[in-house]
Design a protein around this motif. Structure first.
Motif: not given
Length: 125
Positions: A111-119
Protein backbone atom coordinates in the motif's frame (compact mmCIF):
# COMPACT_ATOMS: atom_id res chain seq x y z
CA UNK A 1 13.63 37.05 5.61
CA UNK A 2 17.05 37.09 3.96
CA UNK A 3 17.47 34.96 0.79
CA UNK A 4 14.62 32.71 1.76
CA UNK A 5 15.71 31.52 5.19
CA UNK A 6 13.34 29.44 7.27
CA UNK A 7 12.48 31.05 10.60
CA UNK A 8 12.23 27.69 12.39
CA UNK A 9 15.93 26.84 12.10
CA UNK A 10 19.08 28.85 12.94
CA UNK A 11 20.44 30.70 9.91
CA UNK A 12 23.98 29.36 10.37
CA UNK A 13 22.64 25.79 10.01
CA UNK A 14 20.76 26.77 6.86
CA UNK A 15 23.90 28.32 5.35
CA UNK A 16 25.82 25.15 6.24
CA UNK A 17 23.13 22.99 4.63
CA UNK A 18 23.14 25.08 1.46
CA UNK A 19 26.89 24.61 1.07
CA UNK A 20 26.45 20.91 1.82
CA UNK A 21 23.72 20.74 -0.84
CA UNK A 22 26.20 22.09 -3.38
CA UNK A 23 28.73 19.42 -2.37
CA UNK A 24 26.13 16.64 -2.49
CA UNK A 25 24.87 17.72 -5.93
CA UNK A 26 28.42 17.90 -7.30
CA UNK A 27 28.22 21.63 -7.91
CA UNK A 28 31.19 21.86 -5.52
CA UNK A 29 33.62 18.97 -5.95
CA UNK A 30 36.44 17.69 -3.77
CA UNK A 31 39.26 20.20 -3.83
CA UNK A 32 37.06 23.04 -5.12
CA UNK A 33 37.33 26.36 -3.39
CA UNK A 34 34.14 27.44 -1.68
CA UNK A 35 33.05 31.08 -1.48
CA UNK A 36 34.84 33.11 1.17
CA UNK A 37 33.02 34.15 4.33
CA UNK A 38 32.96 37.71 2.97
CA UNK A 39 31.32 36.52 -0.27
CA UNK A 40 28.76 34.51 1.70
CA UNK A 41 28.02 37.49 3.97
CA UNK A 42 27.43 39.70 0.94
CA UNK A 43 25.36 37.11 -0.91
CA UNK A 44 23.07 36.22 2.00
CA UNK A 45 23.20 39.71 3.56
CA UNK A 46 23.75 38.26 7.02
CA UNK A 47 26.14 38.80 9.91
CA UNK A 48 29.76 37.68 9.50
CA UNK A 49 29.61 35.69 12.76
CA UNK A 50 26.67 33.68 11.43
CA UNK A 51 28.63 32.65 8.32
CA UNK A 52 31.75 31.99 10.38
CA UNK A 53 29.80 29.66 12.66
CA UNK A 54 28.51 27.69 9.64
CA UNK A 55 31.99 27.41 8.13
CA UNK A 56 33.60 26.50 11.45
CA UNK A 57 31.08 23.68 11.91
CA UNK A 58 31.86 22.33 8.45
CA UNK A 59 35.59 22.42 9.21
CA UNK A 60 35.00 20.59 12.51
CA UNK A 61 33.00 17.92 10.68
CA UNK A 62 35.82 17.51 8.15
CA UNK A 63 33.78 18.49 5.10
CA UNK A 64 35.86 21.54 4.25
CA UNK A 65 39.36 22.63 5.15
CA UNK A 66 41.07 25.98 5.32
CA UNK A 67 44.35 26.92 3.68
CA UNK A 68 45.61 29.96 5.51
CA UNK A 69 45.69 32.95 3.22
CA UNK A 70 44.29 30.96 0.29
CA UNK A 71 40.71 30.02 1.14
CA UNK A 72 38.43 27.17 2.07
CA UNK A 73 38.13 23.98 0.07
CA UNK A 74 35.92 20.90 -0.14
CA UNK A 75 37.61 18.04 1.69
CA UNK A 76 38.29 14.66 0.14
CA UNK A 77 35.40 12.27 0.76
CA UNK A 78 33.04 15.08 1.80
CA UNK A 79 30.36 14.23 -0.74
CA UNK A 80 30.13 10.58 0.30
CA UNK A 81 30.20 11.47 4.01
CA UNK A 82 27.42 14.04 3.55
CA UNK A 83 25.34 11.63 1.47
CA UNK A 84 25.67 8.96 4.14
CA UNK A 85 24.64 11.38 6.89
CA UNK A 86 21.69 12.76 4.92
CA UNK A 87 20.45 9.25 4.12
CA UNK A 88 20.60 8.34 7.80
CA UNK A 89 18.71 11.53 8.65
CA UNK A 90 16.14 10.74 5.98
CA UNK A 91 15.45 7.36 7.55
CA UNK A 92 15.14 8.85 11.05
CA UNK A 93 13.10 11.95 10.11
CA UNK A 94 10.82 10.62 7.41
CA UNK A 95 10.93 6.90 6.75
CA UNK A 96 10.59 5.51 10.28
CA UNK A 97 7.72 7.86 11.22
CA UNK A 98 5.99 7.00 7.93
CA UNK A 99 6.36 3.26 8.57
CA UNK A 100 4.99 3.63 12.11
CA UNK A 101 2.02 5.66 10.90
CA UNK A 102 1.32 3.21 8.07
CA UNK A 103 1.29 0.37 10.60
CA UNK A 104 -1.15 2.31 12.83
CA UNK A 105 -3.40 2.77 9.81
CA UNK A 106 -3.22 -0.91 8.91
CA UNK A 107 -1.44 -0.26 5.62
CA UNK A 108 0.73 -2.93 4.04
CA UNK A 109 4.16 -2.34 2.56
CA UNK A 110 2.57 -2.70 -0.88
CA UNK A 111 0.00 0.00 0.00
CA UNK A 112 2.76 2.41 0.95
CA UNK A 113 4.80 1.64 -2.17
CA UNK A 114 1.71 2.10 -4.34
CA UNK A 115 1.02 5.50 -2.73
CA UNK A 116 4.62 6.60 -3.21
CA UNK A 117 4.56 5.62 -6.89
CA UNK A 118 1.20 7.32 -7.40
CA UNK A 119 2.40 10.54 -5.80
CA UNK A 120 5.63 10.45 -7.77
CA UNK A 121 3.66 10.12 -11.02
CA UNK A 122 1.49 13.13 -10.07
CA UNK A 123 4.60 15.17 -9.32
CA UNK A 124 6.03 14.41 -12.78
CA UNK A 125 2.92 15.63 -14.60
Amino acid sequence: MRRGFDETKPIYLQVKERIEDQIISGQLKEGDRIPSTTQLVQFYKINHLTVSKAVHLMVEEGNIFKKRGVGMFVAEGAQEKLLRRRRDQFVDRYLLPMIREAERLGMTEEDVIRLIRSQKERDQE
